[in-house]
Scaffold this motif. Structure first.
Motif, short mmCIF file in Angstrom:
data_model
loop_
_atom_site.label_atom_id
_atom_site.label_comp_id
_atom_site.label_asym_id
_atom_site.label_seq_id
_atom_site.Cartn_x
_atom_site.Cartn_y
_atom_site.Cartn_z
N ASN A 149 5.48 0.26 -10.12
CA ASN A 149 6.31 -0.93 -9.92
C ASN A 149 5.57 -2.02 -9.14
O ASN A 149 6.14 -3.07 -8.85
N GLY A 150 4.32 -1.79 -8.78
CA GLY A 150 3.53 -2.81 -8.10
C GLY A 150 3.89 -2.99 -6.64
O GLY A 150 3.61 -4.04 -6.05
N LEU A 151 4.51 -1.98 -6.03
CA LEU A 151 4.90 -2.08 -4.63
C LEU A 151 3.72 -1.77 -3.71
O LEU A 151 2.70 -1.24 -4.15
N ALA A 152 3.85 -2.09 -2.44
CA ALA A 152 2.74 -2.01 -1.48
C ALA A 152 2.26 -0.58 -1.27
O ALA A 152 3.04 0.31 -0.98
N VAL A 153 0.94 -0.42 -1.39
CA VAL A 153 0.28 0.88 -1.22
C VAL A 153 -0.71 0.77 -0.07
O VAL A 153 -1.48 -0.19 0.02
N GLY A 154 -0.68 1.76 0.82
CA GLY A 154 -1.62 1.81 1.93
C GLY A 154 -2.71 2.82 1.66
O GLY A 154 -2.47 3.87 1.08
N ARG A 155 -3.90 2.46 2.09
CA ARG A 155 -5.04 3.39 2.04
C ARG A 155 -5.96 3.00 3.18
O ARG A 155 -6.52 1.90 3.17
N GLY A 156 -6.06 3.89 4.17
CA GLY A 156 -6.78 3.52 5.37
C GLY A 156 -6.06 2.36 6.04
O GLY A 156 -4.85 2.40 6.22
N SER A 157 -6.79 1.31 6.35
CA SER A 157 -6.16 0.13 6.99
C SER A 157 -5.82 -0.96 5.98
O SER A 157 -5.36 -2.03 6.37
N GLN A 158 -6.03 -0.70 4.71
CA GLN A 158 -5.77 -1.71 3.68
C GLN A 158 -4.43 -1.49 3.00
O GLN A 158 -3.99 -0.36 2.81
N VAL A 159 -3.80 -2.61 2.63
CA VAL A 159 -2.57 -2.58 1.84
C VAL A 159 -2.85 -3.35 0.56
O VAL A 159 -3.36 -4.48 0.60
N THR A 160 -2.54 -2.73 -0.57
CA THR A 160 -2.79 -3.36 -1.86
C THR A 160 -1.54 -3.27 -2.73
O THR A 160 -0.60 -2.53 -2.43
#
Length: 142
Positions: free
Chosen positions: A112-123
């Motif tokens: 759905n294109g919602l916010a994803v976190g990985r480490g300190s990044q949000v994409t």
């Protein structure tokens, strides 16, 4: 044969317990809920719901007092084929928390294109037009 009343009761309970990814994102954004990732560490590290707390199955035997008791806890696993969130939800409900299961899990959150976190990044990935809540329009060459 199952009665209509039984089926209706089942559906009412299902609707009261389950939450879709769009409603989960809205509840997280307005502060009424906290999203909880129930997947193992390696899955969390690959990406997770931005702002989620991490509570993998192997941590369920530890005290859970660090979880907020004043908001709904929305649990999720990998996707529709994963029931790890249900095991976590069961434990949390037994501990007195208000819990919902996010249907579609991480897979549908991402789709759905919602916010994803990985480490300190949000994409955000581009929404999948087959599942997204967002209107997508193709530009014509006219």
């Amino acid at each position: 044969m199952v009665s209509r009343a039984d089926v209706l009761a089942f559906l009412e309970a299902k609707l009261a317990y389950e939450i879709d990814v769009v409603a989960a994102a809205e509840a997280q954004a307005d502060g009424t809920a906290v999203v909880v990732d129930t997947r193992r560490q390696s899955s969390w590290d690959q990406g997770h719901v931005a702002g989620a707390l991490h509570l993998p199955k192997d941590a369920l035997d530890a005290p859970l007092g660090w979880l907020p008791g004043d908001r709904i806890l929305i649990v999720y696993g990998w996707g529709p084929g994963c029931n790890g969130a249900a095991h976590t939800a069961q434990r949390l409900l037994l501990e007195g928390f208000d819990v919902r299961d996010m249907i579609g899990g991480y897979e549908y959150w991402v789709r759905n294109g919602l916010a994803v976190g990985r480490g300190s990044q949000v994409t955000h990935r581009a929404p999948d037009p087959l599942v997204t809540h967002v209107e997508t329009h193709q530009l014509s060459a006219d």
